[in-house]
Design an enzyme around this catalytic site. Structure first.
Site, short mmCIF file in Angstrom:
data_model
loop_
_atom_site.label_atom_id
_atom_site.label_comp_id
_atom_site.label_asym_id
_atom_site.label_seq_id
_atom_site.Cartn_x
_atom_site.Cartn_y
_atom_site.Cartn_z
N CYS A 1 1.32 3.76 1.56
CA CYS A 1 1.57 5.11 1.90
C CYS A 1 2.77 5.03 3.11
O CYS A 1 3.15 3.96 3.76
CB CYS A 1 0.41 6.00 2.54
SG CYS A 1 0.50 7.71 2.15
N CYS B 1 2.48 7.77 5.64
CA CYS B 1 2.37 8.78 6.60
C CYS B 1 2.29 8.24 8.10
O CYS B 1 2.56 8.98 8.97
CB CYS B 1 1.08 9.52 6.27
SG CYS B 1 -0.34 8.43 5.77
N CYS C 1 2.95 12.22 3.37
CA CYS C 1 2.96 10.89 2.75
C CYS C 1 4.07 10.79 1.97
O CYS C 1 3.94 10.07 0.87
CB CYS C 1 1.52 11.09 2.03
SG CYS C 1 -0.07 11.15 3.07
N LYS D 1 -8.33 11.73 -4.62
CA LYS D 1 -8.33 11.75 -3.14
C LYS D 1 -8.39 13.16 -2.78
O LYS D 1 -7.57 13.81 -3.05
CB LYS D 1 -7.23 10.84 -2.66
CG LYS D 1 -7.04 11.01 -1.11
CD LYS D 1 -6.21 10.19 -0.33
CE LYS D 1 -6.05 10.36 1.12
NZ LYS D 1 -5.04 9.28 1.70
N ARG E 1 -7.02 10.01 11.38
CA ARG E 1 -5.57 10.13 11.72
C ARG E 1 -5.28 10.40 13.03
O ARG E 1 -4.28 9.95 13.82
CB ARG E 1 -5.43 11.59 11.23
CG ARG E 1 -5.29 11.93 9.76
CD ARG E 1 -5.18 13.29 9.29
NE ARG E 1 -5.24 13.30 7.77
CZ ARG E 1 -5.43 14.73 7.24
NH1 ARG E 1 -5.20 15.69 7.74
NH2 ARG E 1 -5.32 14.62 5.77
N ARG F 1 -2.01 18.50 3.90
CA ARG F 1 -1.84 17.69 2.85
C ARG F 1 -2.35 18.26 1.61
O ARG F 1 -2.57 17.73 0.48
CB ARG F 1 -2.62 16.09 2.78
CG ARG F 1 -1.96 15.47 4.19
CD ARG F 1 -2.29 14.12 4.06
NE ARG F 1 -2.30 13.19 5.38
CZ ARG F 1 -1.33 12.97 6.11
NH1 ARG F 1 -0.46 13.46 5.84
NH2 ARG F 1 -1.71 12.32 7.03
N GLU G 1 -6.90 13.50 -12.89
CA GLU G 1 -6.11 12.53 -11.96
C GLU G 1 -6.38 11.03 -12.25
O GLU G 1 -5.41 10.33 -12.30
CB GLU G 1 -6.46 12.98 -10.51
CG GLU G 1 -5.68 13.86 -9.77
CD GLU G 1 -4.59 13.78 -9.35
OE1 GLU G 1 -4.03 12.48 -9.72
OE2 GLU G 1 -3.83 14.65 -8.72
N LYS H 1 -12.47 9.16 -3.00
CA LYS H 1 -12.34 9.44 -1.33
C LYS H 1 -12.50 10.84 -1.06
O LYS H 1 -11.52 11.67 -1.53
CB LYS H 1 -11.17 8.75 -1.21
CG LYS H 1 -10.83 8.57 0.41
CD LYS H 1 -9.61 8.11 0.87
CE LYS H 1 -9.20 8.11 2.20
NZ LYS H 1 -7.85 7.96 2.51
N SER I 1 -13.44 7.71 7.70
CA SER I 1 -13.72 7.99 9.20
C SER I 1 -14.78 8.82 9.64
O SER I 1 -15.45 8.50 10.46
CB SER I 1 -12.37 8.00 9.80
OG SER I 1 -11.93 9.18 9.43
C1 PBG Z 1 -3.19 7.90 4.39
C2 PBG Z 1 -4.67 7.83 4.42
C3 PBG Z 1 -5.64 8.35 4.97
C4 PBG Z 1 -6.86 7.88 4.96
C5 PBG Z 1 -6.55 6.80 4.44
N1 PBG Z 1 -5.16 6.50 4.05
C6 PBG Z 1 -5.75 9.76 5.74
C7 PBG Z 1 -5.02 10.96 5.17
O1 PBG Z 1 -4.75 10.90 3.49
O2 PBG Z 1 -4.86 11.85 5.84
C8 PBG Z 1 -8.12 8.36 5.40
C9 PBG Z 1 -9.26 7.34 5.86
C10 PBG Z 1 -10.09 7.70 6.76
O3 PBG Z 1 -10.38 8.86 7.05
O4 PBG Z 1 -10.96 6.78 6.92
N2 PBG Z 1 -2.54 8.19 3.35
ZN ZN Z 2 -0.19 8.98 3.82
#
Ligand code: PBG
Ligand code: ZN
Length: 323
Positions: free
Chosen positions: A121, A123, A131, A196, A206, A218, A234, A249, A275
């Protein structure tokens, strides 16, 4: 047969009976451990992530050391996230041969036998924190595909076993597969973040990795938590473009989606316990409202829903036997 002939409690009579009738079990090989590697951090100076109690940002050497320790107690896969020193508009350090993730992959492949998975990614690497590539306040889909392909290729060149695009641009799996194949990386596996969601449960991540977008959100690329049919579309597209493993996710807020995706496509399916799910359980336990059994139950629910693989920050605790 009805009660009183049938008595369900017969099957729960004692622990031995319950054990042989257990339908779902967690195995060490189900687990993927996400590791944050921060460029420029001194060895021995791991940084505690305040929003994710018990998780750290590691220097390259320390990350390998920690993963090796876990490998000895059964870890089989890691998911690497890099934190670069330099960010720019185009996230150049994401596809640099000497980027932190590329360096890390090489070192992991030399020093461990772990399966190395990389997050693909932009970001963490872009100055704006989105992203994709921004033009005129828009995240430009097709242009971003070129960059994601370059990132994935640089990870494959470094030796990654699996690349995991997490950006949610349209067509990225196809673009990455094409680039990998053109360069001879036929065997590099793609695990795509297929469904996602634009989830508030990513907030601690983040904060941990400094990838909060400077402006906006996003929602033009990640999915609305209100939708499930969209998750099927998707995922179907990703499979048609060449995804080898699909992913849902977040995990706990999306157990229904994990089940639908597994039932519909019968693909190797991963789920990401993100997270916020981690920190929520940690906070509950710290406050005395929950116990570590709640962690086990959360992981079991993800497995029961149909996930073959679970990406979770609880991996060390599971392998250590403390949950
Ligand atoms: C970024 C990414 C994110 C996570 C994994 N890759 C954050 C987002 O999409 O904002 C989240 C992982 C987590 O919260 O544990 N592409
Ligand atoms: Zn990203």
């Amino acid at each position: 047969m009805e009660f009183p002939v049938t008595r369900m409690r017969r099957l729960r009579k004692n622990q031995n009976i319950r054990t042989i009738l257990t339908e779902n079990k967690l195995n060490p090989e189900d687990f993927i451990y996400p590791i944050f590697i921060k460029e420029g951090l001194e060895d021995g100076q791991k940084e505690h992530i305040d929003t994710m109690p018990g998780q750290y940002r590691y220097s390259l050497n320390d990350a390998v050391k920690e993963a090796s320790r876990l490998e000895e107690i059964g870890l089989s896969s890691v998911l690497l996230f890099g934190m670069p020193i330099i960010k720019d508009e185009k996230g150049s350090m994401a596809y640099s041969k000497d980027g932190i993730v590329q360096q890390a992959v090489r070192k992991f492949k030399v020093e461990t036998d772990l399966i190395v998975i990389t997050d693909v990614c932009m970001c963490q690497y872009t100055s704006h924190g989105h992203c994709g590539i921004i033009d005129d306040d828009e995240i430009v889909n097709d242009l971003t595909l070129n960059y994601l392909s370059k990132i994935a290729l640089s990870h494959a060149e470094a030796g990654a076993d699996i690349v995991a695009p997490s950006d949610m641009m349209d067509g990225r799996v196809g673009a990455i597969r094409k680039t990998l194949d053109l360069n001879g990386y036929y065997d590099t596996i793609i695990m795509s973040y297929s469904a996602k969601y634009a989830s508030s449960f990513y907030a601690p991540f983040r904060n941990a990795i400094c990838s909060t977008p400077c402006s906006g959100d996003r929602k033009t690329y990640q999915m609305s938590p209100a939708n499930s049919n969209e998750a099927i579309r998707e995922t179907k597209m990703d499979i048609e473009e060449g995804a080898d493993i699909v992913m849902v996710k977040p995990a706990m807020p999306c157990l229904d989606i994990i089940k639908i995706v597994k039932d519909e496509f019968k693909m190797p399916t991963a789920a990401y316990q993100v997270s916020g799910e981690y920190s929520m359980l940690k906070a509950g336990i710290a406050a005395g409202y929950l116990t570590s059994d709640s962690i086990y139950e959360s992981l079991l629910s993800i497995k029961r829903a149909g996930a073959n693989l679970i990406i979770t920050h609880f991996t060390p605790e599971f392998l250590e036997g403390s949950i």
